[in-house]
Motif scaffolding. Structure first.
Motif, PDB file in Angstrom:
ATOM      1  N   UNK A 147       6.049  30.619   4.400  1.00  0.00           N
ATOM      2  CA  UNK A 147       5.114  31.096   3.373  1.00  0.00           C
ATOM      3  C   UNK A 147       5.782  31.276   2.017  1.00  0.00           C
ATOM      4  N   UNK A 148       7.086  31.069   1.956  1.00  0.00           N
ATOM      5  CA  UNK A 148       7.796  31.268   0.686  1.00  0.00           C
ATOM      6  C   UNK A 148       7.467  30.151  -0.300  1.00  0.00           C
ATOM      7  N   UNK A 149       7.642  30.476  -1.575  1.00  0.00           N
ATOM      8  CA  UNK A 149       7.280  29.535  -2.640  1.00  0.00           C
ATOM      9  C   UNK A 149       8.145  28.285  -2.611  1.00  0.00           C
ATOM     10  N   UNK A 150       9.443  28.438  -2.309  1.00  0.00           N
ATOM     11  CA  UNK A 150      10.327  27.260  -2.346  1.00  0.00           C
ATOM     12  C   UNK A 150       9.960  26.255  -1.264  1.00  0.00           C
ATOM     13  N   UNK A 151       9.398  26.714  -0.150  1.00  0.00           N
ATOM     14  CA  UNK A 151       8.955  25.784   0.887  1.00  0.00           C
ATOM     15  C   UNK A 151       7.694  25.053   0.429  1.00  0.00           C
ATOM     16  N   UNK A 152       6.788  25.787  -0.181  1.00  0.00           N
ATOM     17  CA  UNK A 152       5.580  25.148  -0.706  1.00  0.00           C
ATOM     18  C   UNK A 152       5.930  24.146  -1.806  1.00  0.00           C
ATOM     19  N   UNK A 153       6.918  24.478  -2.622  1.00  0.00           N
ATOM     20  CA  UNK A 153       7.340  23.554  -3.686  1.00  0.00           C
ATOM     21  C   UNK A 153       7.944  22.289  -3.086  1.00  0.00           C
ATOM     22  N   UNK A 154       8.761  22.446  -2.033  1.00  0.00           N
ATOM     23  CA  UNK A 154       9.352  21.276  -1.388  1.00  0.00           C
ATOM     24  C   UNK A 154       8.274  20.378  -0.805  1.00  0.00           C
ATOM     25  N   UNK A 155       7.251  20.980  -0.231  1.00  0.00           N
ATOM     26  CA  UNK A 155       6.146  20.176   0.312  1.00  0.00           C
ATOM     27  C   UNK A 155       5.378  19.493  -0.807  1.00  0.00           C
ATOM     28  N   UNK A 156       5.188  20.181  -1.928  1.00  0.00           N
ATOM     29  CA  UNK A 156       4.405  19.635  -3.036  1.00  0.00           C
ATOM     30  C   UNK A 156       5.075  18.425  -3.676  1.00  0.00           C
ATOM     31  N   UNK A 157       6.416  18.400  -3.682  1.00  0.00           N
ATOM     32  CA  UNK A 157       7.106  17.264  -4.311  1.00  0.00           C
ATOM     33  C   UNK A 157       7.312  16.113  -3.338  1.00  0.00           C
ATOM     34  N   UNK A 158       6.779  16.250  -2.124  1.00  0.00           N
ATOM     35  CA  UNK A 158       6.793  15.133  -1.192  1.00  0.00           C
ATOM     36  C   UNK A 158       7.864  15.152  -0.133  1.00  0.00           C
ATOM     37  N   UNK A 159       8.553  16.276   0.068  1.00  0.00           N
ATOM     38  CA  UNK A 159       9.561  16.351   1.133  1.00  0.00           C
ATOM     39  C   UNK A 159       8.888  16.197   2.503  1.00  0.00           C
ATOM     40  N   UNK A 160       9.514  15.440   3.370  1.00  0.00           N
ATOM     41  CA  UNK A 160       8.978  15.279   4.714  1.00  0.00           C
ATOM     42  C   UNK A 160       9.108  16.575   5.505  1.00  0.00           C
ATOM     43  N   UNK A 161       8.360  16.654   6.596  1.00  0.00           N
ATOM     44  CA  UNK A 161       8.428  17.846   7.442  1.00  0.00           C
ATOM     45  C   UNK A 161       9.839  18.041   7.986  1.00  0.00           C
TER      46      UNK A 161
END
Length: 287
Positions: free
Chosen positions: A176-190
Motif C-alpha cells: 500500500x506504500x506510495x513507492x510501490x504504487x509508483x513502481x507499478x505506474x511506471x510499468x514495473x512488472x509484478x
C-alpha cells in the motif's frame, strides 16, 4: 547559517551493532560463534574418534581420558558432542531454508496479487497450521524415510505456513506504500516489484522469524533423532545422545547432562538473538 544536521540513531545506522551492544545478545552471539567454530574444527579439537568403541569403558565417568565421560559403547561423550554440533548448525539451516523456499515466494505473490492465489494458498497454510506439527513431520518422514535430510525437509514443510503468513502480512502492508504504487505506474512488472521494491522492505520481520525458527528447528531435530527418525547411528546428534541416555538412565543417570545443556544453551541463543533483533527493528520503525 549552516543547515541543521540530523542525527541518525545508532540503532538505525547499524542494527547488528545495536543488537550486540546488549549484554545478553552479545553473549549469545559469542556462544553461536563458538558453536560454529567447534563444529568446523571438530576433527581437530575432538580428543577421540567419536565412533571408536571401548566396551571396557562403558559408562565411564569424568576423567582426564574422557573429560565428559563415556557412553554405553565406551565412546567419548565430548568428542560426540563436538561432532554433533555440526548437526546443530546444519539441521536448522536445512529446515528453515526449505520453509523460506516455500513460504517466501508464495507469501509475496499472495500478498501482492491476492485473488484466487491468496485464497488457495491461505487455505493450504491454515490446513497445515491446524495439524499437530510433530505428528505431521512424522507422517512426512514415514513417506520419505528416516535420515537427517528427510527429517529436516519434513520440518521445513511444517514451518512453511508460518513463513508464508509473516511474508504475506508484511507484503500486504508494504504493497500500500506510495513507492510501490509508483513502481507499478511506471510499468514495473509484478516480479520486479516483488523482488526489488517489496522484498527489501519486509526483510526485517522475515529475519526475526527465521531466527526464532532456527531454535524451534533444532528442538524438532532433537525430537526426531530422540525417537530414531533423524540422525542414524553411528552419527552423533544431541537428540540421539539424549535418547541413548534415557534408555540407560539407571546405568548412567548423569548422561543426559552434556547433550541437554548443549541443546538448551543453543536454543536459548537463537531465541535471545531473535528477541534482540525484534526489539531493535521495532525501535527503528518507531523512530
Amino acid at each position: 547559517m549552516s543547515a541543521p544536521t540530523t542525527t541518525i540513531p545508532a540503532a538505525r545506522r547499524r542494527p547488528l551493532g545495536a543488537v550486540l551492544r546488549r549484554p545478553s545478545s552479545a553473549v549469545a552471539f559469542a556462544f553461536l560463534v563458538l558453536l560454529v567454530g567447534s563444529a568446523i574444527a571438530a576433527p581437530v579439537i575432538a580428543p577421540h574418534d567419536p565412533d571408536a568403541q571401548e566396551l571396557g569403558n562403558r559408562f565411564a565417568g569424568v576423567s582426564l581420558t574422557h573429560l565428559a565421560g563415556a557412553d554405553e559403547f565406551g565412546r567419548d561423550v565430548l568428542s560426540r558432542l563436538l561432532y554433533a554440533a555440526r548437526i546443530a548448525v546444519t539441521a536448522p539451516l536445512i529446515s528453515v531454508g526449505v520453509a523460506v523456499l516455500i513460504g517466501l515466494p508464495t507469501g509475496l505473490w499472495a500478498g501482492r496479487r491476492r485473488g484466487i492465489v491468496d485464497a488457495v494458498s491461505g487455505r493450504l497454510a491454515d490446513t497445515l497450521l491446524s495439524l499437530p506439527a510433530l505428528a505431521s513431520a512424522l507422517a512426512i518422514v514415514a513417506v520419505l524415510g528416516p535420515g537427517l535430510t528427510n527429517a529436516m525437509v519434513a520440518v521445513g514443510i511444517i514451518f512453511s505456513p508460518t513463513v508464508f503468513r509473516v511474508v504475506r502480512g508484511a507484503t500486504l502492508s508494504v504493497a500500500e506504500e506510495t513507492f510501490v504504487e509508483s513502481a507499478t505506474a511506471i510499468g514495473c512488472s509484478t516480479r520486479r516489484t516483488l523482488w526489488v521494491h517489496i522484498l527489501p522492505n519486509i526483510a526485517a520481520p522475515l529475519l526475526v522469524q527465521v531466527t526464532i525458527l532456527m531454535g524451534v528447528a533444532l528442538l524438532a531435530e532433537a525430537s526426531l533423532s530422540f525417537i530414531g527418525l533423524g540422525v542414524q547411528p553411528p552419527e552423533a546428534s544431541w537428540g540421539s545422545m539424549l535418547g541413548a541416555a534415557y534408555r540407560n538412565q539407571y546405568d548412567a543417570p548423569y548422561a543426559v547432562v552434556p547433550p541437554g545443556i548443549a541443546l538448551v544453551l543453543t536454543v536459548l541463543t537463537f531465541n535471545t538473538l531473535g528477541d534482540a533483533l525484534r526489539d531493535v527493528l521495532a525501535g527503528r520503525r518507531a523512530s
